[in-house]
Design an enzyme around this catalytic site. Structure first.
Site, PDB file in Angstrom:
ATOM      1  N   CYS A 165       2.501  -5.695   3.286  1.00  0.00           N
ATOM      2  CA  CYS A 165       1.672  -4.946   4.186  1.00  0.00           C
ATOM      3  C   CYS A 165       0.361  -5.641   4.672  1.00  0.00           C
ATOM      4  O   CYS A 165      -0.227  -5.000   5.633  1.00  0.00           O
ATOM      5  CB  CYS A 165       1.327  -3.704   3.327  1.00  0.00           C
ATOM      6  SG  CYS A 165       2.708  -2.983   2.440  1.00  0.00           S
ATOM      7  N   HIS A 220       3.604   4.187   7.932  1.00  0.00           N
ATOM      8  CA  HIS A 220       3.167   2.683   7.742  1.00  0.00           C
ATOM      9  C   HIS A 220       4.300   1.713   7.691  1.00  0.00           C
ATOM     10  O   HIS A 220       5.043   1.586   6.855  1.00  0.00           O
ATOM     11  CB  HIS A 220       2.693   2.890   6.188  1.00  0.00           C
ATOM     12  CG  HIS A 220       2.469   1.559   5.633  1.00  0.00           C
ATOM     13  ND1 HIS A 220       1.694   0.482   6.235  1.00  0.00           N
ATOM     14  CD2 HIS A 220       2.593   1.234   4.168  1.00  0.00           C
ATOM     15  CE1 HIS A 220       1.612  -0.425   5.341  1.00  0.00           C
ATOM     16  NE2 HIS A 220       2.293   0.027   4.371  1.00  0.00           N
ATOM     17  N   CYS A 233      -3.930  -3.146   1.083  1.00  0.00           N
ATOM     18  CA  CYS A 233      -3.281  -3.302  -0.220  1.00  0.00           C
ATOM     19  C   CYS A 233      -1.916  -4.099   0.017  1.00  0.00           C
ATOM     20  O   CYS A 233      -1.238  -3.435   1.127  1.00  0.00           O
ATOM     21  CB  CYS A 233      -3.414  -2.363  -1.054  1.00  0.00           C
ATOM     22  SG  CYS A 233      -2.439  -0.930  -0.590  1.00  0.00           S
TER      23      CYS A 233
END
Lengths: 471, 279, 426
Positions: free
Chosen positions: C93, C383, C413
């Site tokens: 990510c 996301h 994160c």
């Protein structure tokens, strides 16, 4: 390990014991030299407003413990200050590990309504205590409380810890430590002892730490706390006495073993095995106290630790007991202790007992609870508790201490002679469902003997696995 | 109307005497002014994705130029099966296809599509006519297509205006090779709705005189256009279908300066398609 | 020859497509489709058609093996000059932000003048792998010289081997899903369900407001019928969120589908350049890409939570820049899970974490929550793993510019126990 404990810890035994609902004693973990104080994670909590968090955090940090604390600013700050990389803990955290110890600072509890802090901390965690784990509650001595409400709430802690001791199971123990205000820096020796496997057979005890003890030096050698010290152990030739001698020697002391001339061979063997000295004499002889004192002054320039372990039994019910039996027991178990103690502490600063000395007496659960057939013995051992109470203030003035251990059922040659049914009853009638070992008594004595426990004075601690007798 | 019945009707004029029936096309010699329309055409992004995948387009928010041919295509079939339509639909050859994008058409827009026929013109190999399709958004013409069809036979010999070769067949760009799988006709057919038997399978193609199934011309055009991405906002892409591509097969594609050509990989002398893209 | 002294790299803006929920609006769109769409929107917005940029750096977390050169393929399919180089990166990510760091660094060093950073992910058009046994057999068959040999190998195939291996959202070294890892961290830090739902609700409200006031107009280009993020629930409320069942951490868990980001599809890119390049083209710098830091933690041995790396990266970044945690006007903390944001904030306030783990003398302290994710974040937007960095860089740069200046902190994160953080300043 006794046969029953062995049996129920075999696979078949486990199943059978479970099926028929037999108690299942857990083999107790005991100390091995070099092992960490506590093996596993310690959860350090406390009621808000407590005064021990910082000190406890430091003790845990110095002991190299892995620690968790609730996410409360005072506790987190205390942990941080002590250099503890403490994991956060919250009641809703689903931990997949068990705690080696739960340590709770209850000094913040000043009224009974705040006792709910005990529930809030122990309710979610008590079933997460590891095998042979520990629970330690620290409070303020009720007699030191500033208000009645605080005294009441603090006194209530005793019932709580004694009840937990009976619930906790799996070889775990629980203690209550009352810390006098001003004694916050005296915790290390006692907390370490109760955290460690050294206290394997000590449970549901109440210990008071006073402020007279003096700070433990930061470079204190916890592996050899008695290095350079001289220790006198009476009745050292066998059983519990031999275990005490070797335990004190392990902790660094030069041990002077004492026993009656008839057992001199055994005594010398014990002394040789631990690099100590042997002193064969009868402590009931009229000049025994003087002989001991002069020997210690001559050979060792005094003594630091005195363990009054020598004791005899002459059992009969009182109606059948002759005067000799009565007198012999009182003479050995009680009067000689008084006389020897007097001889060692006389002379003020020039006394044979060195400054900071430690006197440890061996009482008995019979002295607390009484025991049929042991009127003489129980009398003498209750008298020993009297000695502790009576001498404590005087010794405190010298920077010394006097305490007693009161063993419960300990597996020795002496108890091996007890008829089986009575022996089994003695073993099982405790929260740990088993008898203790001589080393368990010795470890408790070593704790009292340590220079780190100067604040521990006038205490009587039972080494009985929370025996149901006299509880 | 299902594709099968459409093709059944399209083939009916081939049956002797059938063209006398009033609802069967193929009787006239003149092209009547025929028109069909469908309003409110919206785009299913999933269908667009399937189309993009089979043709090699990047799935964008704007429609590939060839995409609106699909809602127009059933209207083409309706025209060619109209009773007034002068030729049998089966057997007509798609000769040339020119599409003009006036501005990018977006996935989320709603289109009104209209198709109409143009008059018959002479051709060396027969006669031609065109079907003009237009797509409008709120009346704004955004897209148009001109499909030129050939009816073989009775050629006049003179070339119809505007049928000069699009390119000289020469490109400088290095050719790339495309491998066309055997099921390409069925895959494009299921996405486009054009399940003409000549594209579906060798067996059905043989019934119409082809030795193997052949690739849809509009697939070949679309695939070439995809290879030319990125494309400007407005442009015209014009192709001539030269020789059918047999499936499975391998062809080469080469492009240069707005011109492009698809040839046989085995025999570069065989040109399948030629085209231009002009802004 | 001495290299040129570092210069400022500025963020000029960005573009993304609305994020879609998994298996929904973009169910048939590939990574290449979506990243190309995001790039094309950027090209259009900034008039970059035919421009040769210094680099386009992007990536995807879930990637088909055929997409080995995904970003370059997208550049070729876009209207950028085909002479624009591109490369793929992958840091879970953190991909999008790490890409921005790489582009900004090259600009700062004078190696390039302008570049695009971003990422894309699809959880709908996900790559399925062959069953590992089947793959092995097929490779063996391929190595055989004769038809007989191949047949012999192929006869080893068993029906159960025909089931494909579906990519799993789990850490290879622990076998735990990211959500399960975070559930542990959330419990450890005592993050309550209420606090998580509250954060989730604010994310939705803030993103909805951002769309309403036109903030997203020059950040988002519609795609395949979507004009706004599909996951956005402007009418989100504590009551509705409170009804959801926990999905991680067992029956007593606090993490629900409402306070965890859904699997999503989408792409986002940001345009970075030198000040000179921007000036030449009359483009307004929105913010300077000041500095960045990446950290990783040992989550495998349970010493730290999987998603706690940003809690380490930020203090290092602050230290290097002589800043405190409170020296920011805006905070963009990627909401992988509401509890991740809250755990990170709790850690920064914790004396133990800050002294023992970070080696600081005191906690970083609390932040002003009204400055956190003011235009919504991943809980509302969704996301698509690698796309998040590009979304945040562009949105924060614009927000800083919009308020007439200020400093912003980005914290993201990533799987594998990693964290990527950066400072923007306008």
């Amino acid at each position: 390990m006794d046969r029953y404990t062995q049996l129920v810890n075999t696979p078949i035994g486990k199943t059978v014991a479970k099926q028929v609902g037999l108690p299942k004693p857990v083999p107790l973990k005991r100390h091995t030299p070099g092992a960490p104080v506590v093996d596993g994670r310690v959860l350090l909590g406390g009621a808000p407003g407590g005064r021990l968090a910082q000190s406890l955090a430091q003790v845990l940090a110095d002991a190299g413990a892995e620690v968790s604390t609730p996410l409360r600013p005072d506790l987190r700050a205390a942990a941080a200050e002590a250099g503890l990389d403490a994991a956060p803990w919250t009641p809703q955290a689903s931990v997949d590990h068990r705690y080696a110890a739960l340590v709770f600072d209850a000094t913040g509890i000043t009224e009974s309504a705040q006792l709910d802090e005990l529930h809030a901390f122990f309710h979610p965690t008590i079933r997460k205590v590891a095998r042979c784990g520990r629970a330690i509650v620290l409070g303020t001595p009720p007699e030191s409380a500033r208000k009645p409400a605080e005294a009441v709430a603090q006194r209530a802690l005793e019932g709580f810890t004694r009840a937990i001791g009976k619930e906790i199971g799996r070889g775990a123990t629980v203690q209550l430590v009352y810390v006098e205000p001003g004694a916050e820096d005296q915790l290390a020796g006692t907390v370490r002892f109760f955290l460690s496997p050294r206290s394997a057979f000590v449970s549901a005890q109440v210990v008071r730490i006073g402020k007279e003890g003096g700070k433990v030096p930061s470079d204190f050698d916890w592996e050899r706390p008695l290095a350079g010290k001289v220790a006198l152990v009476t009745g050292a030739s066998r059983g519990i006495g031999a275990a005490i001698a070797s335990t004190l020697a392990r902790d660094g002391a030069h041990v002077v073993g004492l026993d009656v001339p008839a057992l001199e061979e055994d005594l010398k063997a014990v002394a040789a095995g631990i690099g100590g000295s042997a002193l064969a004499l009868d402590i009931t002889d009229a000049d025994a106290p003087r002989a001991i004192a002069s020997y210690l002054r001559r050979e060792h320039r005094g003594v630091d630790v005195v363990v009054h372990n020598a004791g005899i039994t002459r059992d009969r019910t009182l109606g059948r007991m002759d005067a000799d039996r009565w007198n012999a027991v009182i003479a050995v178990n009680l009067s000689s202790i008084e006389r020897i103690t007097d001889a060692l502490i006389e002379g003020g600063r020039k006394a044979v007992l060195n400054e900071g000395g430690r006197i440890v007496c061996v009482s008995s659960i019979s002295g607390i609870a009484g025991n049929a057939g042991q009127t003489n013995y129980a009398t003498s051992k209750a008298g020993v508790i009297g000695i502790v109470n009576a001498y404590a203030p005087e010794l405190a003035r010298r920077g010394a201490t006097i305490n007693a251990v009161a063993p419960g059922f300990i597996e020795t040659q002496m108890t091996a002679k007890v008829p089986l049914a009575i022996r089994e009853a003695g073993r099982r009638m405790s929260s740990l469902w088993q008898g203790g070992l001589p080393v368990d008594v010795a470890e408790a004595i070593a704790w009292f003997a340590s220079p780190a426990t100067g604040g521990v004075n006038g205490n009587v601690v039972r080494v009985c696995g929370q025996s149901l007798l006299g509880a | 109307m299902s594709t099968l019945t459409t093709y059944a009707r399209a083939a009916l004029p081939l049956v002797p005497g059938a063209s006398l029936l009033p609802f069967v096309a193929g009787r006239g010699k003149q092209m009547p002014a025929l028109e069909r329309r469908v309003d409110g055409v919206s785009v299913d992004p999933a269908h667009l994705a399937d189309y993009a995948r089979v043709c090699g387009f990047t799935l964008r928010d704007t429609l590939p130029a060839t995409y609106l041919h699909m809602p127009a295509f059933p209207l083409h079939m309706q025209l060619m099966t109209d009773g007034k339509f002068p030729f049998p639909a089966v057997g007509l050859v798609h000769l040339r296809n020119r599409i003009t994008v006036h501005r990018p058409a977006r996935v989320s827009e709603v289109f009104d599509v209209v198709v109409r026929t143009t008059p018959i013109e002479p051709h060396p190999k027969g006669r031609t006519f065109a079907i003009v399709s237009e797509a409008r958004v709120d009346g704004e013409l955004v897209w148009e297509e001109r499909s030129t069809m050939l009816r073989r036979g009775g050629g006049s010999g003179e070339a119809a205006s505007g049928s000069a070769p699009l390119t000289d067949g020469q490109t400088r760009g290095a050719p790339v090779t495309w491998t066309l799988p055997g099921d390409l006709g069925r895959r494009y057919g299921s996405v486009s709705g054009d399940r003409n038997p000549i594209h579906m399978h060798a067996l059905t193609a043989r019934a119409f005189g082809f030795k193997q199934a052949i690739a849809h011309g509009m697939w070949t055009k679309a695939r070439a256009l995809a290879a030319l991405e990125p494309l400007p906002d407005a442009y015209t892409v014009d192709v001539e279908f030269k020789k059918p591509i047999f499936l499975p097969g391998r062809v080469t594609f080469a492009a240069d300066d707005g011109r492009f050509v698809v040839r046989s990989a085995k025999n570069p002398d065989i040109t399948h398609l030629e085209g231009t893209v002009t802004p | 020859m001495t290299p040129a002294a570092p210069r400022r790299a500025v963020v000029l803006g960005g573009n993304r497509i609305p994020f879609a929920r998994s298996d929904s609006a973009y169910k048939k769109a590939s990574n290449q489709d979506m990243l190309t769409a995001a790039l094309d929107g950027l090209v259009e917005r900034f008039g970059l058609a035919g421009e040769r940029l210094g680099d386009v750096v992007a990536g995807a977390v879930l990637k088909h093996s055929r997409d080995f050169n995904l970003t370059r393929e997208c550049v070729l399919g876009s209207r950028l000059a085909p002479e624009t180089p591109a490369y793929d990166i992958q840091q879970a990510c953190g991909t999008g932000l790490e890409a921005a760091i790489l582009v900004a660094n090259k600009i700062a060093l004078g190696q390039i003048e302008a570049g695009v950073a971003g990422g894309v992910d699809t959880t709908s058009d996900a790559p399925l792998a062959l069953n590992e046994d089947l793959r092995s057999i097929l490779l063996d068959a391929n190595r055989e010289k004769s038809v007989q040999g191949r047949l012999r190998q192929l006869l080893r195939v068993r029906p159960q081997q025909l089931a494909p291996a579906i990519p799993r959202n789990e850490e290879p070294r622990t076998g735990l899903s990211m959500g399960e890892h975070q559930a542990r961290t959330a419990a450890e830090w005592g993050i309550t369900r209420e606090a998580q739902d509250e954060l989730a609700m604010r994310s939705h409200q803030n993103l909805a407001a951002a769309y309403e006031r036109g903030f997203q107009d020059d950040l988002v280009t519609p795609y395949l019928g979507l004009e706004r993020d599909q996951n956005l629930r402007p009418d989100s409320s504590i009551e509705k969120l409170a009804k959801l069942k926990p999905v991680f951490g067992g029956a007593d868990g606090t993490m629900t589908a409402g306070n965890s980001t859904p699997l999503s599809d989408g792409a986002a890119v940001a345009l970075l350049a030198s000040e000179e390049w921007a000036k030449q083209r009359g483009l307004t710098p929105l913010a300077t890409f000041v500095d960045a830091e990446t950290a990783a933690v040992d989550y495998v041995n349970g010493r730290e939570g999987l998603l706690m790396a940003p809690a380490y990266a930020v203090p290092r970044l602050l230290e290097r820049n002589g800043l405190t945690l409170q020296d920011f006007d805006l905070y963009e903390i990627h909401e992988a899970f509401a509890s991740q944001v809250l755990s990170t904030l709790a850690a920064w306030e914790d004396p133990v974490f800050c002294t023992q783990r970070l080696g600081r003398s005191e906690p970083l302290g609390a932040i002003d929550r009204s400055k956190l994710n003011v235009n919504g974040s991943s809980l509302a937007a969704g996301h698509p793993f690698a796309a998040t960095g590009g979304r945040i860089v562009a949105a924060l740069a614009k927000a800083l510019h919009e308020r007439g200046g200020g400093r912003g902190l980005i914290s993201i994160c990533a799987a594998g126990g990693q964290g990527v953080v950066a400072i923007l300043e306008a």
